[in-house]
Motif scaffolding. Sequence first.
Motif, PDB file in Angstrom:
ATOM      1  N   UNK A   1       0.828  -1.198   0.000  1.00 41.87           N
ATOM      2  CA  UNK A   1       0.000   0.000   0.000  1.00 41.87           C
ATOM      3  C   UNK A   1       0.869   1.258   0.000  1.00 41.87           C
ATOM      4  N   UNK A   2       1.945   1.240   0.789  1.00 39.81           N
ATOM      5  CA  UNK A   2       2.820   2.411   0.842  1.00 39.81           C
ATOM      6  C   UNK A   2       3.583   2.601  -0.465  1.00 39.81           C
ATOM      7  N   UNK A   3       4.043   1.513  -1.062  1.00 37.65           N
ATOM      8  CA  UNK A   3       4.773   1.654  -2.323  1.00 37.65           C
ATOM      9  C   UNK A   3       3.833   2.038  -3.455  1.00 37.65           C
ATOM     10  N   UNK A   4       2.600   1.549  -3.428  1.00 44.71           N
ATOM     11  CA  UNK A   4       1.629   1.938  -4.453  1.00 44.71           C
ATOM     12  C   UNK A   4       1.263   3.411  -4.315  1.00 44.71           C
ATOM     13  N   UNK A   5       1.126   3.910  -3.091  1.00 47.56           N
ATOM     14  CA  UNK A   5       0.809   5.320  -2.870  1.00 47.56           C
ATOM     15  C   UNK A   5       1.946   6.212  -3.343  1.00 47.56           C
ATOM     16  N   UNK A   6       3.165   5.778  -3.178  1.00 54.42           N
ATOM     17  CA  UNK A   6       4.318   6.593  -3.571  1.00 54.42           C
ATOM     18  C   UNK A   6       4.467   6.637  -5.091  1.00 54.42           C
ATOM     19  N   UNK A   7       4.024   5.601  -5.780  1.00 55.88           N
ATOM     20  CA  UNK A   7       4.208   5.562  -7.230  1.00 55.88           C
ATOM     21  C   UNK A   7       3.154   6.389  -7.969  1.00 55.88           C
ATOM     22  N   UNK A   8       1.990   6.618  -7.376  1.00 54.66           N
ATOM     23  CA  UNK A   8       0.971   7.424  -8.041  1.00 54.66           C
ATOM     24  C   UNK A   8       1.308   8.896  -7.866  1.00 54.66           C
ATOM     25  N   UNK A   9       1.188   9.698  -8.937  1.00 48.98           N
ATOM     26  CA  UNK A   9       1.519  11.119  -8.812  1.00 48.98           C
ATOM     27  C   UNK A   9       0.472  11.843  -7.973  1.00 48.98           C
ATOM     28  N   UNK A  10       0.938  12.779  -7.198  1.00 45.73           N
ATOM     29  CA  UNK A  10       0.052  13.575  -6.354  1.00 45.73           C
ATOM     30  C   UNK A  10      -0.552  14.691  -7.183  1.00 45.73           C
ATOM     31  N   UNK A  11      -1.801  14.983  -6.950  1.00 43.45           N
ATOM     32  CA  UNK A  11      -2.463  16.077  -7.648  1.00 43.45           C
ATOM     33  C   UNK A  11      -2.044  17.392  -7.000  1.00 43.45           C
ATOM     34  N   UNK A  12      -1.656  18.347  -7.851  1.00 40.00           N
ATOM     35  CA  UNK A  12      -1.257  19.646  -7.310  1.00 40.00           C
ATOM     36  C   UNK A  12      -2.506  20.483  -7.114  1.00 40.00           C
ATOM     37  N   UNK A  13      -2.523  21.200  -6.024  1.00 35.86           N
ATOM     38  CA  UNK A  13      -3.674  22.022  -5.679  1.00 35.86           C
ATOM     39  C   UNK A  13      -3.294  23.484  -5.891  1.00 35.86           C
ATOM     40  N   UNK A  14      -4.112  24.199  -6.626  1.00 38.98           N
ATOM     41  CA  UNK A  14      -3.881  25.628  -6.825  1.00 38.98           C
ATOM     42  C   UNK A  14      -4.966  26.389  -6.080  1.00 38.98           C
TER      43      UNK A  14
END
Length: 129
Positions: A87-100
Motif C-alpha cells: 500500500x505504501x509503495x503503491x501510494x508513492x508511485x501514483x503522482x500527487x495532484x497539485x492544488x492551486x
Amino acid sequence: MKSIVILCSIVLGLMLLSCETHAADCDASRDPEDSDFKNFFKNIGCKVSQGAEQVVEAAKPYAEKIGEGAKDFGSTVAQKYDELKHRLTDDASTPKATVTYDAPTERVPLAPIAPGIPAELANPQPTAG
C-alpha cells in the motif's frame, strides 16, 4: 518467536534424553557397595526424573497449541506487513495532484524591522537653565 519455540523444544529433548539415562539407573537394584547417602540421592534423582517425564507429557498438548498459535500469529503479522508495504509503495508511485489556490490575496504592509530613532533624540538641544 521462532527461536523461543526452538529453544523450548531443545530443552524438552534434552530433558527426555537425561530422563532415559537416569531411568536405567533407577531400574537397577540397589548396589551394596554404595553408601546409604548415595542411594538416598539416587532415589531422589529417580523421583525427580520421573516427575519431569510426567510434566513433559502433560505439557506436550499445551506446547503444541502454543506453537500452532505462534505460527498463525507470525503468518498474520507477515501478511499485514506485506499489505502495508504494498500500500505504501503503491501510494508513492501514483503522482500527487497539485492544488492551486484561486482565492484573492491582499497585500499587507510589513512592520519595520528596526524602529527609527526620533528626530528629537537624534539631535538633542541644550536646555537653558
